[in-house]
Scaffold this active site. Structure first.
Site, PDB file in Angstrom:
ATOM      1  N   TYR A  65      49.305  39.927   0.878  1.00 19.24           N
ATOM      2  CA  TYR A  65      50.651  39.435   0.579  1.00 19.24           C
ATOM      3  C   TYR A  65      50.751  38.970  -0.876  1.00 19.24           C
ATOM      4  O   TYR A  65      51.688  39.330  -1.590  1.00 19.24           O
ATOM      5  CB  TYR A  65      51.006  38.294   1.530  1.00 19.24           C
ATOM      6  CG  TYR A  65      52.381  37.720   1.307  1.00 19.24           C
ATOM      7  CD1 TYR A  65      53.519  38.418   1.697  1.00 19.24           C
ATOM      8  CD2 TYR A  65      52.543  36.462   0.711  1.00 19.24           C
ATOM      9  CE1 TYR A  65      54.792  37.882   1.495  1.00 19.24           C
ATOM     10  CE2 TYR A  65      53.809  35.928   0.511  1.00 19.24           C
ATOM     11  CZ  TYR A  65      54.925  36.639   0.901  1.00 19.24           C
ATOM     12  OH  TYR A  65      56.181  36.117   0.688  1.00 19.24           O
ATOM     13  N   SER A  99      57.844  35.669  -4.536  1.00 24.86           N
ATOM     14  CA  SER A  99      57.376  34.505  -3.790  1.00 24.86           C
ATOM     15  C   SER A  99      56.529  33.647  -4.723  1.00 24.86           C
ATOM     16  O   SER A  99      56.062  34.118  -5.761  1.00 24.86           O
ATOM     17  CB  SER A  99      56.519  34.977  -2.605  1.00 24.86           C
ATOM     18  OG  SER A  99      55.774  33.916  -2.040  1.00 24.86           O
TER      19      SER A  99
END
Length: 250
Positions: free
Chosen positions: A149, A136
């Site tokens: 995350y 990501s």
């Protein structure tokens, strides 16, 4: 290049994983998708005779070991491993308890590690392989309000860079794709979460879209096409890279 190659895709039931599965199956690969929801997996498998589905939780070591071995037994050595399964949830530091932290890390980072380790057992017996992790933009920079995350996705890049060095010079390459905000059900979930905090649906949608530099959502097929390119002859010297797909510099 990928015709008849056995492809393992975790989190293959929705979003990016599904887009990759459908594209690779269309190109003639033998695709095994995994995930935690059997019904959704079966729906994807029904779209192509080249797609098979196996229920698997990537955070469960024994399950990953057993299911990957089953896939190899049924369809042959894995030559393309796409570690895609992940949880995209954010909490600010003081709202992050250890249970939440471990939930994110166990799926996003532990799950990637276990998937790659088990897939490599058969891949090393072949003369060609590709390992692709879906990270990501949060793996490139810190994402405000999403420490667990971001840490998990930074860790994924650490794994990819390390394994590319560990196996350098051989027939297997390791790369990561780092998308910005992609038009998948995750976006819908994020919008609902923001709406629960009093943000209007329209404003929440704008926040998601404007988070990408080019002010558009990325389409899942863009990620799938990049994964396909990484498996092509043209990308044979691409190794240990974090490829950003974000509409601009993040």
């Amino acid at each position: 290049m990928i015709t008849d190659k056995h492809v393992l895709i975790t989190g293959g039931g929705t979003g990016i994983g599904r887009a990759i599965a459908e594209l690779f199956a269309k190109k003639g690969a033998k695709v095994t998708i995994t995930g935690r929801r059997s019904k959704i997996l079966k729906e994807v498998a029904m779209t192509s005779t080249n797609i098979s589905a196996l229920k698997m939780d990537v955070s469960d070591e024994k399950e990953v070991s057993d299911i990957v071995a089953e896939a190899v037994s049924k369809f042959g050595p894995i030559q393309i491993c796409i570690a895609n399964a992940g949880i995209a949830e954010g909490r600010k530091l003081q709202n992050t308890d250890l249970d939440f932290w471990r939930k994110i890390i166990s799926t996003n980072l532990d799950g990637t590690f276990l998937t790659i380790r088990e897939a490599m057992k058969s891949m090393l017996e072949t003369d060609w392989g590709r390992v692709i992790a879906i990270s990501s933009i949060a793996g490139i920079k810190g994402l405000k309000g999403a420490g667990a995350y971001s840490a998990s996705k930074h860790g994924v890049l650490g794994l990819i860079k390390t394994y590319s060095e560990e196996y350098i010079g051989g027939p297997i390459t390791f790369n990561a794709i780092c998308p910005g905000y992609v038009n998948t059900p995750i976006i819908d979930n994020n919008i609902k979460a923001m709406m629960s905090k009093g943000i209007s649906e329209n404003d929440a949608q704008k926040l998601m879209v404007n988070s990408n530099p080019h002010k558009k959502l990325i389409e899942a097929d863009e990620i799938a096409q990049t994964a396909l390119w990484l498996c092509s002859q043209a990308a044979k010297s691409i190794n240990g890279q974090a490829i950003e797909i974000s509409g601009g510099k993040v």
